[in-house]
Design a protein around this motif. Sequence first.
Motif, PDB file in Angstrom:
ATOM      1  N   ASN A  70       0.836  -1.204   0.000  1.00  0.00           N
ATOM      2  CA  ASN A  70       0.000   0.000   0.000  1.00  0.00           C
ATOM      3  C   ASN A  70       0.873   1.257   0.000  1.00  0.00           C
ATOM      4  N   PRO A  71       1.050   1.912  -1.152  1.00  0.00           N
ATOM      5  CA  PRO A  71       1.925   3.088  -1.223  1.00  0.00           C
ATOM      6  C   PRO A  71       1.359   4.318  -0.505  1.00  0.00           C
ATOM      7  N   LYS A  72       0.088   4.254  -0.107  1.00  0.00           N
ATOM      8  CA  LYS A  72      -0.505   5.392   0.605  1.00  0.00           C
ATOM      9  C   LYS A  72       0.000   5.469   2.045  1.00  0.00           C
ATOM     10  N   ARG A  73       0.426   4.328   2.592  1.00  0.00           N
ATOM     11  CA  ARG A  73       0.986   4.316   3.947  1.00  0.00           C
ATOM     12  C   ARG A  73       2.484   4.599   3.882  1.00  0.00           C
ATOM     13  N   SER A  74       2.988   5.273   4.891  1.00  0.00           N
ATOM     14  CA  SER A  74       4.419   5.573   4.920  1.00  0.00           C
ATOM     15  C   SER A  74       5.211   4.274   5.065  1.00  0.00           C
TER      16      SER A  74
ATOM     17  N   ARG B 241       4.550   0.893   7.416  1.00  0.00           N
ATOM     18  CA  ARG B 241       4.540  -0.476   6.905  1.00  0.00           C
ATOM     19  C   ARG B 241       5.504  -1.355   7.694  1.00  0.00           C
TER      20      ARG B 241
END
Length: 190
Positions: free
Chosen positions: A115-119, A123
């Motif tokens: 998920n690239p939306k989470r830093s 992660r």
Amino acid sequence: MKLRAIYLTVLLLGSLLGCDQSDNLIEQEREVYSALINYWPKDTLQNVVLNSESAPFDEEQMARYISSFKYQSTNLTSVKRSLTTINSSSSTLPLPAHEDLQIFAENERTEIFGNPKRSLKSRWETFNKLHPESLSIISLSRVGFNKSASKALVYYSSSCGPLCGRGYMVYLERGFWGWRVIWLENLWVS
């Protein structure tokens, strides 16, 4: 002398039974991974998670790793070419069974890191909660072989956080008793 006769008989039977070359290379690849895993200190294995999938490398990236590799004792041109070709796309690795090794399944890796939306920090925090005893994630390339499958190269990285990791190139040779690590070289540190 008897041991040599047994070895030659096994080789002859394998060729008479028509063993498929691709099946043999997959088994050789599994044996290379096994030799590498057995080379690592036992306490390392208890503190890592091993990715079940290889990472894809573009030719330029693999070329950088190969050019950084300084082992020059033997001609590895065909092995390096094979390593570049086989790693152009990701695939499931033919990993050996090992009692001390945790495998990081692709669906779990994607769920945590996909998920690239989470830093990246977030992660890694999720990973550390799910695998509190693990200090790092090891990612292996597919194995590059020479034509006779007696020499092999494999690249692997160890990631331990957002800005924490190392990359290695390993050269192995197959002898009478199987595969053994000849040279392990640290290519980069983050």
